[in-house]
Design a protein around this motif. Structure first.
Motif, PDB file in Angstrom:
ATOM      1  N   LEU A 164     -31.989  44.184  -6.748  1.00  0.00           N
ATOM      2  CA  LEU A 164     -31.043  43.361  -5.989  1.00  0.00           C
ATOM      3  C   LEU A 164     -31.711  42.753  -4.757  1.00  0.00           C
ATOM      4  O   LEU A 164     -31.467  41.595  -4.411  1.00  0.00           O
ATOM      5  CB  LEU A 164     -29.826  44.186  -5.574  1.00  0.00           C
ATOM      6  CG  LEU A 164     -28.834  44.503  -6.693  1.00  0.00           C
ATOM      7  CD1 LEU A 164     -27.752  45.446  -6.169  1.00  0.00           C
ATOM      8  CD2 LEU A 164     -28.218  43.249  -7.242  1.00  0.00           C
ATOM      9  N   LEU A 165     -32.562  43.528  -4.100  1.00  0.00           N
ATOM     10  CA  LEU A 165     -33.275  43.027  -2.933  1.00  0.00           C
ATOM     11  C   LEU A 165     -34.216  41.885  -3.327  1.00  0.00           C
ATOM     12  O   LEU A 165     -34.253  40.851  -2.654  1.00  0.00           O
ATOM     13  CB  LEU A 165     -34.067  44.160  -2.273  1.00  0.00           C
ATOM     14  CG  LEU A 165     -34.749  43.826  -0.962  1.00  0.00           C
ATOM     15  CD1 LEU A 165     -33.737  43.371   0.077  1.00  0.00           C
ATOM     16  CD2 LEU A 165     -35.539  45.011  -0.465  1.00  0.00           C
ATOM     17  N   ILE A 166     -34.921  42.060  -4.416  1.00  0.00           N
ATOM     18  CA  ILE A 166     -35.815  41.004  -4.902  1.00  0.00           C
ATOM     19  C   ILE A 166     -35.010  39.762  -5.282  1.00  0.00           C
ATOM     20  O   ILE A 166     -35.388  38.636  -4.955  1.00  0.00           O
ATOM     21  CB  ILE A 166     -36.661  41.512  -6.090  1.00  0.00           C
ATOM     22  CG1 ILE A 166     -37.669  42.542  -5.604  1.00  0.00           C
ATOM     23  CG2 ILE A 166     -37.378  40.355  -6.783  1.00  0.00           C
ATOM     24  CD1 ILE A 166     -38.394  43.270  -6.718  1.00  0.00           C
ATOM     25  N   LEU A 167     -33.889  39.984  -5.969  1.00  0.00           N
ATOM     26  CA  LEU A 167     -33.023  38.869  -6.360  1.00  0.00           C
ATOM     27  C   LEU A 167     -32.501  38.138  -5.124  1.00  0.00           C
ATOM     28  O   LEU A 167     -32.482  36.904  -5.093  1.00  0.00           O
ATOM     29  CB  LEU A 167     -31.861  39.372  -7.219  1.00  0.00           C
ATOM     30  CG  LEU A 167     -30.911  38.326  -7.775  1.00  0.00           C
ATOM     31  CD1 LEU A 167     -31.671  37.364  -8.686  1.00  0.00           C
ATOM     32  CD2 LEU A 167     -29.779  38.981  -8.526  1.00  0.00           C
ATOM     33  N   LEU A 168     -32.112  38.871  -4.092  1.00  0.00           N
ATOM     34  CA  LEU A 168     -31.636  38.260  -2.853  1.00  0.00           C
ATOM     35  C   LEU A 168     -32.743  37.442  -2.193  1.00  0.00           C
ATOM     36  O   LEU A 168     -32.504  36.307  -1.737  1.00  0.00           O
ATOM     37  CB  LEU A 168     -31.123  39.339  -1.891  1.00  0.00           C
ATOM     38  CG  LEU A 168     -30.585  38.845  -0.559  1.00  0.00           C
ATOM     39  CD1 LEU A 168     -29.354  37.972  -0.777  1.00  0.00           C
ATOM     40  CD2 LEU A 168     -30.257  40.020   0.337  1.00  0.00           C
ATOM     41  N   VAL A 169     -33.944  37.954  -2.160  1.00  0.00           N
ATOM     42  CA  VAL A 169     -35.071  37.235  -1.571  1.00  0.00           C
ATOM     43  C   VAL A 169     -35.340  35.947  -2.360  1.00  0.00           C
ATOM     44  O   VAL A 169     -35.563  34.881  -1.782  1.00  0.00           O
ATOM     45  CB  VAL A 169     -36.328  38.131  -1.514  1.00  0.00           C
ATOM     46  CG1 VAL A 169     -37.563  37.308  -1.169  1.00  0.00           C
ATOM     47  CG2 VAL A 169     -36.145  39.253  -0.513  1.00  0.00           C
ATOM     48  N   VAL A 170     -35.295  36.027  -3.678  1.00  0.00           N
ATOM     49  CA  VAL A 170     -35.513  34.843  -4.515  1.00  0.00           C
ATOM     50  C   VAL A 170     -34.436  33.803  -4.250  1.00  0.00           C
ATOM     51  O   VAL A 170     -34.724  32.610  -4.117  1.00  0.00           O
ATOM     52  CB  VAL A 170     -35.567  35.230  -6.007  1.00  0.00           C
ATOM     53  CG1 VAL A 170     -35.502  33.998  -6.888  1.00  0.00           C
ATOM     54  CG2 VAL A 170     -36.814  36.044  -6.306  1.00  0.00           C
ATOM     55  N   ILE A 171     -33.197  34.243  -4.135  1.00  0.00           N
ATOM     56  CA  ILE A 171     -32.085  33.312  -3.872  1.00  0.00           C
ATOM     57  C   ILE A 171     -32.279  32.637  -2.511  1.00  0.00           C
ATOM     58  O   ILE A 171     -32.092  31.424  -2.373  1.00  0.00           O
ATOM     59  CB  ILE A 171     -30.720  34.034  -3.957  1.00  0.00           C
ATOM     60  CG1 ILE A 171     -30.420  34.390  -5.409  1.00  0.00           C
ATOM     61  CG2 ILE A 171     -29.609  33.176  -3.362  1.00  0.00           C
ATOM     62  CD1 ILE A 171     -29.199  35.267  -5.592  1.00  0.00           C
TER      63      ILE A 171
END
Length: 99
Positions: free
Chosen positions: A14-21
């Motif tokens: 989720l943290l990686i996904l948030l950073v990508v977003i």
């Protein structure tokens, strides 16, 4: 322990996904900003090109005027218009001042 590892794995995902977003959003905003600046610069470029063409025409007109000013015709025209001089065999017809 597997359960704790799974939670950490989901949290990391989720943290990686948030950073990508966030990165994609920032990139999109920058693209829109650059596109807007590009359009503004293109309009400015068109305006400057038009001004350059106008300046070239003005320069050409000045060159032509300078050539004309070096002719006998120019001297005669100026003598007639500014000094009222005429050749002895010419007849001057002027409009009446009452109109």
């Amino acid at each position: 322990m597997k359960r704790g590892t799974r939670r950490r794995s989901k949290r990391n995902l989720l943290l990686i996904l948030l950073v990508v977003i966030v990165v994609v959003t920032a990139t999109c905003i920058k693209i829109v900003d650059l596109h807007s600046k590009s359009e503004t610069l293109a309009a400015t470029e068109r305006q400057l090109e038009a001004e350059i063409e106008e300046a070239k025409m003005d320069a050409e007109n000045l060159v032509n005027r300078e050539k004309y000013m070096q002719t006998k015709k120019y001297i005669e025209d100026e003598a007639k218009n500014k000094l009222g001089l005429v050749y002895p065999d010419e007849i001057v017809i002027r409009p009446s001042e009452g109109r």
